[in-house]
Design a protein around this motif. Structure first.
Motif, mmCIF file in Angstrom:
data_model
loop_
_atom_site.group_PDB
_atom_site.id
_atom_site.type_symbol
_atom_site.label_atom_id
_atom_site.label_comp_id
_atom_site.label_asym_id
_atom_site.label_seq_id
_atom_site.Cartn_x
_atom_site.Cartn_y
_atom_site.Cartn_z
ATOM 1 N N LEU A 451 0.828 -1.200 0.000
ATOM 2 C CA LEU A 451 0.000 0.000 0.000
ATOM 3 C C LEU A 451 0.872 1.263 0.000
ATOM 4 O O LEU A 451 0.508 2.291 -0.615
ATOM 5 C CB LEU A 451 -0.930 -0.009 1.207
ATOM 6 N N ALA A 452 2.023 1.191 0.675
ATOM 7 C CA ALA A 452 2.946 2.334 0.634
ATOM 8 C C ALA A 452 3.477 2.546 -0.782
ATOM 9 O O ALA A 452 3.575 3.681 -1.271
ATOM 10 C CB ALA A 452 4.095 2.105 1.617
ATOM 11 N N PRO A 478 -9.274 -13.695 13.634
ATOM 12 C CA PRO A 478 -10.344 -12.768 14.008
ATOM 13 C C PRO A 478 -9.902 -11.311 13.802
ATOM 14 O O PRO A 478 -8.795 -10.921 14.156
ATOM 15 C CB PRO A 478 -10.576 -13.068 15.494
ATOM 16 N N GLY A 479 -10.782 -10.540 13.205
ATOM 17 C CA GLY A 479 -10.490 -9.134 13.012
ATOM 18 C C GLY A 479 -9.654 -8.809 11.792
ATOM 19 O O GLY A 479 -9.263 -7.644 11.599
ATOM 20 N N PHE A 480 -9.361 -9.800 10.917
ATOM 21 C CA PHE A 480 -8.534 -9.520 9.742
ATOM 22 C C PHE A 480 -9.210 -8.517 8.801
ATOM 23 O O PHE A 480 -8.550 -7.579 8.309
ATOM 24 C CB PHE A 480 -8.210 -10.819 9.003
ATOM 25 N N PRO A 481 -10.501 -8.651 8.500
ATOM 26 C CA PRO A 481 -11.132 -7.652 7.619
ATOM 27 C C PRO A 481 -11.011 -6.229 8.176
ATOM 28 O O PRO A 481 -10.717 -5.281 7.431
ATOM 29 C CB PRO A 481 -12.590 -8.109 7.532
ATOM 30 N N GLN A 482 -11.211 -6.088 9.474
ATOM 31 C CA GLN A 482 -11.124 -4.760 10.056
ATOM 32 C C GLN A 482 -9.693 -4.233 10.013
ATOM 33 O O GLN A 482 -9.465 -3.031 9.820
ATOM 34 C CB GLN A 482 -11.625 -4.792 11.505
ATOM 35 N N PHE A 483 -8.720 -5.130 10.167
ATOM 36 C CA PHE A 483 -7.321 -4.726 10.056
ATOM 37 C C PHE A 483 -7.032 -4.148 8.673
ATOM 38 O O PHE A 483 -6.378 -3.101 8.536
ATOM 39 C CB PHE A 483 -6.404 -5.920 10.334
ATOM 40 N N ALA A 489 -7.510 2.966 5.515
ATOM 41 C CA ALA A 489 -7.824 4.310 6.003
ATOM 42 C C ALA A 489 -6.558 5.038 6.442
ATOM 43 O O ALA A 489 -6.428 6.257 6.261
ATOM 44 C CB ALA A 489 -8.812 4.209 7.166
ATOM 45 N N GLU A 490 -5.620 4.306 6.988
ATOM 46 C CA GLU A 490 -4.376 4.894 7.472
ATOM 47 C C GLU A 490 -3.558 5.499 6.330
ATOM 48 O O GLU A 490 -2.990 6.594 6.468
ATOM 49 C CB GLU A 490 -3.562 3.836 8.213
ATOM 50 N N VAL A 491 -3.481 4.774 5.186
ATOM 51 C CA VAL A 491 -2.681 5.267 4.058
ATOM 52 C C VAL A 491 -3.517 6.110 3.086
ATOM 53 O O VAL A 491 -2.973 6.686 2.136
ATOM 54 C CB VAL A 491 -2.013 4.101 3.307
ATOM 55 N N PRO A 494 -8.412 4.298 -1.475
ATOM 56 C CA PRO A 494 -9.807 3.864 -1.630
ATOM 57 C C PRO A 494 -9.901 2.337 -1.640
ATOM 58 O O PRO A 494 -9.022 1.645 -2.162
ATOM 59 C CB PRO A 494 -10.222 4.456 -2.984
ATOM 60 N N VAL A 495 -10.967 1.832 -1.083
ATOM 61 C CA VAL A 495 -11.100 0.376 -0.947
ATOM 62 C C VAL A 495 -11.141 -0.320 -2.304
ATOM 63 O O VAL A 495 -10.662 -1.454 -2.448
ATOM 64 C CB VAL A 495 -12.357 0.026 -0.119
ATOM 65 N N HIS A 496 -11.724 0.343 -3.330
ATOM 66 C CA HIS A 496 -11.873 -0.344 -4.611
ATOM 67 C C HIS A 496 -10.540 -0.533 -5.349
ATOM 68 O O HIS A 496 -10.466 -1.270 -6.334
ATOM 69 C CB HIS A 496 -12.848 0.426 -5.516
ATOM 70 N N ARG A 497 -9.471 0.110 -4.871
ATOM 71 C CA ARG A 497 -8.174 -0.028 -5.522
ATOM 72 C C ARG A 497 -7.333 -1.167 -4.932
ATOM 73 O O ARG A 497 -6.184 -1.349 -5.307
ATOM 74 C CB ARG A 497 -7.406 1.283 -5.437
ATOM 75 N N LEU A 498 -7.898 -1.927 -3.987
ATOM 76 C CA LEU A 498 -7.215 -3.092 -3.415
ATOM 77 C C LEU A 498 -7.977 -4.358 -3.765
ATOM 78 O O LEU A 498 -9.202 -4.424 -3.606
ATOM 79 C CB LEU A 498 -7.105 -2.977 -1.882
#
Length: 637
Positions: A451-452, A478-483, A489-491, A494-498
């Protein structure tokens, strides 16, 4: 020895008792003789003798005659062996044989004691044992001692009586000791037998698995090494086999550990019956078994293992649930793959894991292309340090649109810049990470770095999408999607570019956690790609309802698609299936313009392969479209 020692002590005690008894009887007999025979024989003249200082003046003729008459009976019948009457000075004034000398010396303590009024008795051992008694002579008139009576009495009657008592005692003691010995012998026999049985049970327990009764890991090694040593001597052949039950954990988790134990018992019984007594079968632990097949070549070993596999996978009912258990068999042949036990076990282990990653249930070690799980521990240890030292790098391979060839996205591919071995491809370390918890931090590192890098190429004006491979283990965390969402959001991406590429085998596992994670990621707008489609035989029911945005056709079907009708039929079907599900299609492994042209003709959306570029750091990716230079005629949709 203790009994003999006890007998010796008792014999000594009996001898001492006999001597004391003889001395007591001698004293009593001497007292009777002195009072009943000697005293009356001395008669009325004893007073004159006493006035003369005892018996120093000797006996008168009448006294001597009286003494002979008094002692004749006892001497004749052997009740007395020798009799002497002596003065205090030791003079013999009377003896039964008429002698006037001999006897106990005056200085003897026993004589002195008798002269002073005491009585002494002693058993004298010689050719004939006798009792010697020194008895003071007391006058009846004055009550004074006038001399010393020296008697020698026979000891044999006393000894005979003692022997009879000893014999009687020995018989009783012997009977008691025999009974005691018998009881002790029975106890010793019973204890020895119990200990032997206990030792045998302990040895059996130490060498066998408690649940299945099969030899355990230690016993298997011992027996296998003996077979291999014999094979090395006579040049015979055979096979070492590792067996691992597939999805055994699901049985434990779903039906409970008791059902899992029952399953292991049933499967082990079936495999043991199928292998027969001439082959060795052992349980190494958990759901892993091992076998040695002496005297069998590859064909014979495969034929036998096919039978074992069929028997083991027959349907059974556990807790009312009918099920079939599958197993993966890894086979190493000796001497072809080695003759050392550990070497063969490693080879069989590698073949077994190769089978687990593929579709074959029984795999013979090939020597090439087979991972070596026994080396994974070292790889895992080094990989942990690699993450800490930032030795991993990312290369990117472009995904181009068809038919134009423009770059639409980049797939991140991890490499390891090893300090000793140079740049390592993922096949050298990802399998080790997949089978450990390292895959989780490794994937997180790849996501952060990729992502960087995407932010960097976005800053240069490129809007390429980013594809990152994730493991089924990641989806189970557990929690991988939220991670992932927090990282986006940190970098600021947009979600559609991953796009997260999930191997088809992860979907085959049908794990609820993985399905929920995929659904959550897809619902958030992140693209979900099914990687290597066709290699794992994903069921259509598993694809239905999942937010799949991309299906990537495995390179196996793409390589010869320009010329092979069957590959063409499969690829057309996958494209139609994907479009019907609303997903785009990407073909992997495109290396020739002919294949690229054919894929464009049949409606494939994107392509990826060496034709468009090898994996390189992202600044080296060329944004210039790649257009196939060869047109293939006669291709119909």
């Amino acid at each position: 020895m203790p009994v003999v020692a006890l007998a010796a002590v008792m014999m000594q005690g009996y001898q001492q008792d006999a001597a004391e008894q003889g001395e007591a009887q001698g004293l009593a007999q001497a007292a009777v003789i002195a009072e009943m025979a000697i005293g009356p024989a001395l008669g009325g003249e004893e007073a004159s003798g006493a006035r003369g200082g005892g018996l120093t003046d000797g006996l008168s003729a009448s006294q001597t005659e009286g003494m002979h008459r008094a002692t004749e009976h006892a001497i004749f019948h052997g009740l007395v062996l020798r009799l002497r009457v002596r003065s205090f000075t030791g003079q013999v004034v009377f003896s039964d044989d008429g002698s006037t000398s001999g006897g106990v010396p005056v200085a003897d303590p026993d004589f002195q004691a008798a002269a002073n009024g005491g009585s002494r008795a002693q058993v004298i051992n010689g050719d004939v044992d006798v009792i010697r008694v020194l008895q003071p002579l007391i006058t009846s008139a004055s009550g004074q001692s006038i001399g010393v009576l020296e008697l020698y009495l026979p000891y044999e009657p006393i000894a005979k009586q003692l022997r009879e008592q000893v014999n009687s005692t020995w018989w009783r003691m012997g009977g008691g000791l025999a009974a005691l010995y018998l009881v002790l012998a029975l106890l010793a026999w019973w204890t020895t037998r119990s200990l032997s049985r206990y030792a045998a049970r302990q040895e059996h327990s130490a060498q066998h698995d408690a649940l299945t009764g099969l030899p355990n890991r230690a016993a298997f090694r011992t027996r296998a090494e003996a077979v291999l040593a014999a094979a090395a001597r006579d040049g015979s052949q055979g096979a070492v086999v590792l067996v691992d039950l597939n999805r055994f954990k699901e049985v434990n988790d779903t039906l409970g550990h008791l059902a899992g134990d029952e399953l292991l018992q049933v499967v082990s019984t079936r495999m043991r019956a199928a292998l027969g007594p001439e082959n060795i079968l052992a349980r190494l632990g958990g759901d892993e078994f091992a076998a040695v097949l002496p005297g069998r070549d590859a064909v014979e070993a495969m034929a036998l293992l096919e039978t074992v596999h069929e028997r083991a996978s027959e349907e059974l009912v556990l807790n009312g649930v009918p099920l079939r258990i599958e197993a993966s068999f890894g086979v190493a042949l000796y001497p072809e793959h080695g003759i050392a036990f550990q070497q063969l076990m490693n080879s069989a282990d590698a073949a077994m894991y190769q089978g687990k990653r593929g579709t074959a249930d029984i795999v013979i070690f090939s020597g090439a292309g087979a991972g070596h799980p026994h080396q994974w521990l070292m790889v895992q240890a080094e990989l942990r340090h690699a993450l800490e030292r930032d030795e991993l790098v990312l290369h990117y391979q472009p995904k181009v649109g068809l038919p134009g060839g423009e770059v639409r996205g980049l797939e991140a591919l991890v490499r390891w810049q090893h300090p000793q071995h140079g740049l390592l491809p993922p096949g050298e370390f990802l399998p080790a990470a997949e089978h450990s918890g390292l895959i989780v931090p490794l994937t997180e590192w790849v996501l952060r770095r990729a992502l960087a890098d995407q932010s960097c190429w976005t800053a240069t004006g490129q809007d390429w999408a980013l594809s990152v491979n994730v493991s089924a283990r990641n989806l189970e965390v557990p929690g991988f999607p939220q991670f992932v969402l927090n990282l986006l959001a940190e970098v600021g991406t947009p979600v559609h570019r991953l796009i997260l590429e999930v191997t088809e085998t992860a979907l085959v596992s049908d794990m609820d956690a993985a399905v929920r994670a995929i659904a959550q990621l897809g619902a958030s707008g992140i693209g979900i790609s099914v990687d290597d489609f066709g290699a794992g035989y994903t069921g259509l029911s598993q694809l239905r309802g999942l937010p799949i945005t991309e299906i990537k056709i495995d390179r196996v079907f793409v390589a010869d698609v320009a010329h092979d009708p069957q590959s063409q039929a499969i690829v057309r079907s996958v494209i139609e299936l994907a479009h019907g599900l609303g997903s785009r299609v990407t073909a992997e492994g495109v290396e020739t313009p002919e294949v690229c042209q054919w894929l464009a003709e049949v409606g494939c959306d994107e392509a990826q392969g060496y034709l468009f570029g090898r994996p390189v750091p992202w600044p080296q990716v060329s944004p210039v479209p790649v257009v196939p230079s060869t047109e293939v005629e006669g291709v119909s949709r």
